[in-house]
Design an enzyme around this catalytic site. Sequence first.
Site, PDB file in Angstrom:
ATOM      1  N   CYS A 112       0.814  -1.224   0.000  1.00  0.00           N
ATOM      2  CA  CYS A 112       0.000   0.000   0.000  1.00  0.00           C
ATOM      3  C   CYS A 112       0.847   1.275   0.000  1.00  0.00           C
ATOM      4  O   CYS A 112       0.331   2.364  -0.221  1.00  0.00           O
ATOM      5  CB  CYS A 112      -0.943   0.012   1.194  1.00  0.00           C
ATOM      6  SG  CYS A 112      -1.808  -1.541   1.401  1.00  0.00           S
ATOM      7  N   HIS A 248      -3.325   6.781   2.221  1.00  0.00           N
ATOM      8  CA  HIS A 248      -3.768   5.456   1.785  1.00  0.00           C
ATOM      9  C   HIS A 248      -5.176   5.191   2.339  1.00  0.00           C
ATOM     10  O   HIS A 248      -5.465   5.488   3.496  1.00  0.00           O
ATOM     11  CB  HIS A 248      -2.780   4.395   2.276  1.00  0.00           C
ATOM     12  CG  HIS A 248      -3.287   3.002   2.099  1.00  0.00           C
ATOM     13  ND1 HIS A 248      -3.824   2.563   0.912  1.00  0.00           N
ATOM     14  CD2 HIS A 248      -3.362   1.951   2.953  1.00  0.00           C
ATOM     15  CE1 HIS A 248      -4.200   1.306   1.047  1.00  0.00           C
ATOM     16  NE2 HIS A 248      -3.934   0.909   2.271  1.00  0.00           N
ATOM     17  N   ASN A 278     -10.346  -0.683  -0.264  1.00  0.00           N
ATOM     18  CA  ASN A 278      -8.890  -0.591  -0.112  1.00  0.00           C
ATOM     19  C   ASN A 278      -8.240  -1.222  -1.345  1.00  0.00           C
ATOM     20  O   ASN A 278      -8.320  -2.424  -1.543  1.00  0.00           O
ATOM     21  CB  ASN A 278      -8.460  -1.331   1.161  1.00  0.00           C
ATOM     22  CG  ASN A 278      -6.957  -1.309   1.372  1.00  0.00           C
ATOM     23  OD1 ASN A 278      -6.192  -0.942   0.475  1.00  0.00           O
ATOM     24  ND2 ASN A 278      -6.526  -1.713   2.550  1.00  0.00           N
TER      25      ASN A 278
HETATM   26  N1  ACO Z   1     -18.992  -8.789   9.041  1.00  0.00           N
HETATM   27  C1  ACO Z   1     -19.509  -9.029  10.252  1.00  0.00           C
HETATM   28  N2  ACO Z   1     -18.748  -9.390  11.313  1.00  0.00           N
HETATM   29  C2  ACO Z   1     -17.428  -9.500  11.113  1.00  0.00           C
HETATM   30  C3  ACO Z   1     -16.832  -9.264   9.856  1.00  0.00           C
HETATM   31  C4  ACO Z   1     -17.668  -8.892   8.802  1.00  0.00           C
HETATM   32  N3  ACO Z   1     -17.207  -8.635   7.575  1.00  0.00           N
HETATM   33  N4  ACO Z   1     -15.493  -9.456   9.986  1.00  0.00           N
HETATM   34  C5  ACO Z   1     -15.247  -9.789  11.254  1.00  0.00           C
HETATM   35  N5  ACO Z   1     -16.424  -9.829  11.940  1.00  0.00           N
HETATM   36  C6  ACO Z   1     -16.638 -10.139  13.341  1.00  0.00           C
HETATM   37  C7  ACO Z   1     -15.511 -10.961  13.942  1.00  0.00           C
HETATM   38  O1  ACO Z   1     -15.717 -12.336  13.673  1.00  0.00           O
HETATM   39  C8  ACO Z   1     -15.636 -10.624  15.400  1.00  0.00           C
HETATM   40  O2  ACO Z   1     -16.689 -11.392  15.936  1.00  0.00           O
HETATM   41  P1  ACO Z   1     -16.595 -11.975  17.443  1.00  0.00           P
HETATM   42  O3  ACO Z   1     -16.506 -10.771  18.331  1.00  0.00           O
HETATM   43  O4  ACO Z   1     -17.865 -12.732  17.567  1.00  0.00           O
HETATM   44  O5  ACO Z   1     -15.345 -12.813  17.467  1.00  0.00           O
HETATM   45  C9  ACO Z   1     -16.080  -9.164  15.387  1.00  0.00           C
HETATM   46  O6  ACO Z   1     -16.631  -8.922  14.085  1.00  0.00           O
HETATM   47  C10 ACO Z   1     -14.966  -8.187  15.649  1.00  0.00           C
HETATM   48  O7  ACO Z   1     -13.873  -8.545  14.822  1.00  0.00           O
HETATM   49  P2  ACO Z   1     -12.565  -7.711  14.800  1.00  0.00           P
HETATM   50  O8  ACO Z   1     -11.596  -8.269  13.809  1.00  0.00           O
HETATM   51  O9  ACO Z   1     -12.112  -7.501  16.206  1.00  0.00           O
HETATM   52  O10 ACO Z   1     -13.136  -6.356  14.207  1.00  0.00           O
HETATM   53  P3  ACO Z   1     -12.533  -4.927  14.321  1.00  0.00           P
HETATM   54  O11 ACO Z   1     -13.488  -4.031  14.979  1.00  0.00           O
HETATM   55  O12 ACO Z   1     -11.122  -4.944  14.802  1.00  0.00           O
HETATM   56  O13 ACO Z   1     -12.483  -4.538  12.775  1.00  0.00           O
HETATM   57  C11 ACO Z   1     -10.944  -4.376  10.943  1.00  0.00           C
HETATM   58  C12 ACO Z   1     -11.733  -5.310  11.836  1.00  0.00           C
HETATM   59  C13 ACO Z   1     -11.919  -3.446  10.228  1.00  0.00           C
HETATM   60  C14 ACO Z   1     -10.149  -5.137   9.899  1.00  0.00           C
HETATM   61  C15 ACO Z   1     -10.015  -3.566  11.887  1.00  0.00           C
HETATM   62  O14 ACO Z   1      -9.172  -4.436  12.613  1.00  0.00           O
HETATM   63  C16 ACO Z   1      -9.170  -2.606  11.170  1.00  0.00           C
HETATM   64  O15 ACO Z   1      -9.627  -1.547  10.793  1.00  0.00           O
HETATM   65  N6  ACO Z   1      -7.893  -2.914  11.002  1.00  0.00           N
HETATM   66  C17 ACO Z   1      -6.963  -2.075  10.278  1.00  0.00           C
HETATM   67  C18 ACO Z   1      -6.410  -2.801   9.193  1.00  0.00           C
HETATM   68  C19 ACO Z   1      -6.940  -2.415   7.872  1.00  0.00           C
HETATM   69  O16 ACO Z   1      -7.701  -1.514   7.678  1.00  0.00           O
HETATM   70  N7  ACO Z   1      -6.443  -3.143   6.942  1.00  0.00           N
HETATM   71  C20 ACO Z   1      -6.761  -2.916   5.631  1.00  0.00           C
HETATM   72  C21 ACO Z   1      -5.768  -3.540   4.753  1.00  0.00           C
HETATM   73  S1  ACO Z   1      -4.144  -3.499   5.210  1.00  0.00           S
HETATM   74  C22 ACO Z   1      -3.508  -2.157   4.517  1.00  0.00           C
HETATM   75  O17 ACO Z   1      -4.060  -1.571   3.672  1.00  0.00           O
HETATM   76  C23 ACO Z   1      -2.236  -1.756   4.986  1.00  0.00           C
END
Ligand code: ACO
Length: 322
Positions: A112, A248, A278
Amino acid sequence: MRAKIISTGSYLPKNIATNDFLSTLVDTNDEWITSRTGIKSRHLVSEEETTASMAYEAAKKALSDANLQPEDIELIIVATCTADTLVPSTACDVQGRLGAVNATAFDLNAACSGFVFALTTADAYFQSGMYKNALIIGVETLSRIVDWEDRSVCVLFADGAGAAVVMADETGLMSASLGSDGDKCHAIYVKSRENNNPFCPGEKPMDHLYMDGAAVFKFATKTVPKSIRETLEKVNLTPDDVDLFLLHQANMRINQSIAKTLKVPMDKIPCNMDHCGNTSGASIPLLLDEANKKGLLKSGDTVVMSGFGAGLTWGTVVLKWA
Ligand code: ACO
């Protein structure tokens, strides 16, 4: 001589997958995706579209915007982590499609952060005097490497391409800083082919993208503001002096956190992940072209671009918009 962006172009596939559409594929919903990421829909390639074909379309627009012919271009750098082929590079494929017969062409993989790395690479060549212009492209077909049964990943990533023509000039790029932390190389990764020779028998299916979302979130919200401040300090500027931040497009919450840390209003941080998702190396040049076409970039503006991603890698540039 530094790199000055003189034109931009982009390409997005026609297929649009909304959050509601994804909820017919995996157990997810519009409310979860929108509130956690800011993404509402994304573009995904058709059977015919490829990384090289999207890069070519974006490049054609940037060239035409610059009033240049393909044979005028001396250097083509494609930032991608989803090339169609391991060899040759996507850049050579694009060079062939364009007929840019006088260009040297190669790919660069910084995920990225790729577009910022490509821009600084062109800038370094300009400073050395080796080339006077370049076509730089960020392009990804991420839909090819995500597991479409993994809801935690497939709702985030998308496809597209953005391009810019840059020229060696006395104005343009003012300062840059890049970084990598290979210690965290497993925070986001996709394996290439497994070893496959007579000493390594057995079935070897292709792997999908894995991401430690929480680790990436922590890294991005800590490293990006620091990198932006440091790059601005090199030219005695502060975040208050910046007219536009092109970051990004991973996640709206990451961008909001960066805005808060830098104490800058969100109207200086345009976002397009709502309709692009993304797109990794393509996200900054897609946003750049959108901002350019909307007239958000004015002559004399101070612009910051900052990317972060797998590697882990990060990179920031400060430039004057011509
Ligand atoms: N729909 C519904 N529920 C979901 C989904 C989905 N698509 N994906 C995960 N869940 C559930 C999980 O199973 C979990 O359930 P549980 O509590 O019963 O176990 C719950 O939602 C919470 O999951 P988390 O992974 O803790 O969700 P979080 O709030 O952390 O959000 C996310 C996940 C959006 C990926 C977050 O960690 C984030 O923003 N990370 C930053 C990384 C990023 O944006 N990466 C993008 C690409 S990398 C890059 O570009 C560099």
